[in-house]
Design an enzyme around this catalytic site. Structure first.
Site, PDB file in Angstrom:
ATOM      1  N   GLY A 212       0.789  -1.223   0.000  1.00 16.02           N
ATOM      2  CA  GLY A 212       0.000   0.000   0.000  1.00 16.02           C
ATOM      3  C   GLY A 212       0.821   1.273   0.000  1.00 16.02           C
ATOM      4  O   GLY A 212       1.960   1.266  -0.465  1.00 16.02           O
ATOM      5  N   LEU A 238      -4.405  -5.450  -4.384  1.00 13.81           N
ATOM      6  CA  LEU A 238      -3.334  -4.458  -4.368  1.00 13.81           C
ATOM      7  C   LEU A 238      -2.007  -5.042  -3.892  1.00 13.81           C
ATOM      8  O   LEU A 238      -1.918  -5.557  -2.772  1.00 13.81           O
ATOM      9  CB  LEU A 238      -3.739  -3.277  -3.463  1.00 13.81           C
ATOM     10  CG  LEU A 238      -2.734  -2.114  -3.440  1.00 13.81           C
ATOM     11  CD1 LEU A 238      -2.614  -1.453  -4.796  1.00 13.81           C
ATOM     12  CD2 LEU A 238      -3.122  -1.106  -2.379  1.00 13.81           C
ATOM     13  N   ASP A 239      -0.995  -4.947  -4.720  1.00 10.17           N
ATOM     14  CA  ASP A 239       0.369  -5.382  -4.384  1.00 10.17           C
ATOM     15  C   ASP A 239       0.451  -6.870  -4.034  1.00 10.17           C
ATOM     16  O   ASP A 239       1.379  -7.303  -3.348  1.00 10.17           O
ATOM     17  CB  ASP A 239       0.941  -4.547  -3.216  1.00 10.17           C
ATOM     18  CG  ASP A 239       0.977  -3.062  -3.538  1.00 10.17           C
ATOM     19  OD1 ASP A 239       1.104  -2.735  -4.730  1.00 10.17           O
ATOM     20  OD2 ASP A 239       0.868  -2.256  -2.616  1.00 10.17           O
ATOM     21  N   GLU A 240      -0.510  -7.644  -4.523  1.00 14.44           N
ATOM     22  CA  GLU A 240      -0.539  -9.076  -4.203  1.00 14.44           C
ATOM     23  C   GLU A 240      -0.297  -9.952  -5.431  1.00 14.44           C
ATOM     24  O   GLU A 240      -0.333 -11.170  -5.339  1.00 14.44           O
ATOM     25  CB  GLU A 240      -1.891  -9.448  -3.571  1.00 14.44           C
ATOM     26  CG  GLU A 240      -2.197  -8.797  -2.244  1.00 14.44           C
ATOM     27  CD  GLU A 240      -1.527  -9.502  -1.065  1.00 14.44           C
ATOM     28  OE1 GLU A 240      -0.622 -10.348  -1.296  1.00 14.44           O
ATOM     29  OE2 GLU A 240      -1.884  -9.193   0.081  1.00 14.44           O
TER      30      GLU A 240
END
Lengths: 295, 295, 295, 295
Positions: A212, A238-240
């Site tokens: 994040g 998100l960001d995964e």
């Protein structure tokens, strides 16, 4: 490895790359290599990986030269369909003659963009760059100076859907994949679905730490002794998404939050550039939420 | 990669490894993989390298499982001779059932020896250790405490030939390769010729910098900002043999020559241990004065 | 640490840096810190190093703020002369208000030049760049696009003396130090003597390995597993001057000599940029053929 | 830097270390260095850090030699109290003559324990080790072989309080700090409060990624390209205490979850050993949830 592209391009215009994913099955290497021999292909580089040799998934990447390329390539591609059906293969065949087309998305910070452009100009990233899209006008002059069209599409929380529509219109039919070179906007699930595993983001932390916003400020507050950067495919989480490459840099108590940000830029640009060149050279396969990278 | 050995051992008692070096020739991957299919071998891991796809040397490493191992292995080995002759192949076939036997040579400093023993006990280095040979008695108790015979063979410039004779007698028929774990003596060409590419030395510098004696003192005097260690096969040219692995560690003006030596020990032990486990797992091929390492 | 310069510049216009080298003497830290207190200086950062606390050389770097900078600085500078005489100090006092002036020398390859310019523009390297000098015209447009004068001074073995004369004329009174950003010419002893410890070169190997020409080709032939780059001050002995910074990158048997060169560029540019910013921020002291770097 | 301890011990029996934390105040370096001069101390190494030169916290570490150590040390210590009161200083004065006493807590896995013992025996970690405490008997023989008492205190969820009581009884008055060398139990807040910032844990991930149990399994599932280890002081918040040191190792898609665990052991042992030696040499100051490490 980076940079392999340069001399390959010079040397091999009869060059192609074949990626295969399928359920593990005895004799599969034999089958595929026989197929290539029958089509007069000479294997240059062969890589494989299996998640479990007895019941897993099998991944393969083959670079090969083709005699009489122009007449043989089409036939080889046709026959691949048959073999692929028999073995439940997902596959991708790419001729070196046709470079991938990459759009770059960027906001205000130019370090990742500049590294990509520099490596593209020096032949290290074998792509065409039909456009750069930004929600800010800041890097317009820089980009256009390299002969690349720059589209400024402003964007607020209210106009995001509209902006994405404009972006998609520009990209349509002109772009194979997208590099988010510090593009500070979250793409909608709809947008992402149109470029599945074809959007590469650089996150300015060592994921999964500091998912994040504001990772450097949080790294500073946590007192970490290394900062990192992560290049990954974008998914709806998100960001995964699947991680392609990560690296770190040592820091100390002397670094302010601002210093972390500055030092981190150099890791970010290197990590993104590596991930992008591997993607451009068809060295990355995605399996679930993970990648196989044949470097 | 280190440590792969551990779970493979548990899982695969029908496991074998095939190394091949030969002149590049079209269709060679197909030929070898067909050969394995015909002998009911299931490929677990396949790696190849070519120095030049059109006129170079070709290197291959294949891990495979064999059904009915005990009855099939002999036949496969026999038939390899025929294929190898046709393709001018150098090859080496190894059954996991038979571990390599490693002798360790050491002088007074024990850090590399201890790392090897520790990784051997934890299953990371899949070898038998029939003996440790030293020109000093210092580490006798340590080694024997692990149940390994320790032979103290004193050595002066006058008695070197005699000492080597004793060493060779001890090694004869009992040892496949030798790890020089900070053994501070130069082996004679005659000795080396008996274990060609089967003696691994750890040199306490980043070769080819600081060949020869006292590398840390010379690194200190040169004011380097990184110190290193190099694991290589021993040849008749001092510190000039094929490099298997290297690594470095950052240092600064604060390090005295003694500090460099102390810090360097940790790099040395890691680098030697990696090289030894790769050799033990048949992951290293030698080509002229260079190595191909399939990690 | 890199990048410290950025926010310091913003925050501290009353900022100065004092470097001291002198024979070790008890009480020296006390003496210097008292001197600064008496001149209303507030110490921001204090670093010291001694080669031997009882009979060695002592090195000190102090960053400080000065109240009423414009009126106090001159007096402090005057009084330093007295203290320095009493303690046999070499010293250098620098006001942040006056940036160092750096000339960049370059030949055809632009990667190091571009990294320096990019870090200069982003505020990471706090210098003025009055000129770029090259023996080739290739990078003229690039450099002038950033508003920096570019002087093309062609050079052959016959015209070297003449070319250096022209270079010195351009530099005279306008430049404090020189960064050789892959400048492929050897400077004459006469030239070097005019910029003693003020010329920073990037050598494309891990010195002292591969001194001289074609280090990547020689690294390839030696089969090293890491390649490196070294930033050092230029002396009359080729590639033997005091090392400021070094770094390495892992490579493998897959890298051709050309690949090593390409991969090495990214190490070179980072290493040179770090060394240059440390020099620009007065963080490097030279002692004989070694450096003390207070990062 | 590691290993500094070795030769210092040999050279300096008149050696002491002073750590100071206090609010930033102009002239503080001058005050402290004058204080030392007045007490005939000769500064060997001086390090300082400030979180904000105008209104932050100030940290200082000074190594010094003392003439007539036995008669001077007591007086210096007495007078420190006065200065400390005037400047609101927290301070710690340590004579090299008195080594710290370290207990090691361990469960079943011995790699970190063995590294600590090895570095202790080689003089790299300057401590006494009065005891090893374990909830398992596995490493008893190993530890006692080095002449260190081994206390086996079994522990279940029901007997934890009781076990900790026994541990505290053993530790009482005999131990200055504790190294948790892969001790797989969570200490109670009560226990932790008795050794505030004196318990060093090694967590087998790159914190704050993978806090808690099974970090390697989770790293495998996330598909990270680097694994890490973190040494930190233990607080009541699990894996959230001040970080002393971190490091990483590159991995690839070829690593199974088990391979990650095996490869990670070598990072863990190095990171813990560094953190422990820095703590033993009084090089670590804690500020809130962060550390200042003067290496």
């Amino acid at each position: 490895m980076e940079g392999k592209a340069v001399q390959q391009e010079k040397e091999n215009i009869n060059h192609a790359e074949l990626l295969i994913s399928c359920p593990e099955k005895p004799g599969i290497i034999s089958t595929v290599s026989n197929f290539l021999v029958e089509h007069n292909a000479n294997i240059i580089q062969f890589d494989q990986h299996t998640t479990d040799p007895h019941a897993g998934m099998f991944f393969m990447r083959i670079e090969f030269d083709l005699k009489d390329f122009d007449s043989s390539y089409g036939k080889l591609e046709d026959n691949l369909h048959t073999m692929a059906r028999d073995y439940s293969m997902d596959w991708q065949l790419t001729s070196k003659k046709k470079k991938k087309r990459m759009a770059i998305f960027v906001s205000k910070e130019g370090h990742c963009l500049k590294e990509l452009i520099w490596r593209w100009k020096s032949g290290e990233i074998p792509v065409d760059i039909p456009m750069v899209i930004s929600n800010h006008p800041d890097l317009k002059e820089e980009v256009e100076g390299h002969g690349i069209p720059y589209y400024h599409i402003p964007l607020s929380s209210h106009t995001k859907a509209e902006a994405e529509e404009k972006q998609l219109e520009l990209l349509k039919g002109k772009v194979d994949f997208i590099a988010l070179a510090r593009y500070m906007q979250i793409l909608s699930p709809d947008f992402v679905s149109k470029f599945s595993n074809q959007i590469i983001n650089i996150h300015h932390s060592f994921l999964p730490a500091f998912i994040g916003a504001n990772p450097y400020a949080r790294a500073f507050n946590r007192g970490v002794k290394l900062i990192g950067a992560t290049a990954h495919y974008v998914t709806d989480d998100l960001d995964e998404g699947p991680i392609i490459e990560q690296d770190v840099q040592r820091v100390s108590h002397r670094y302010t939050a601002e210093d972390l940000k500055i030092a981190g830029r150099h890791v970010e640009k290197q990590v993104l550039a590596k991930a992008v060149s591997w993607h451009a050279e068809n060295k990355v396969l995605v399996h679930g939420n993970k990648t196989i990278v044949f470097t």
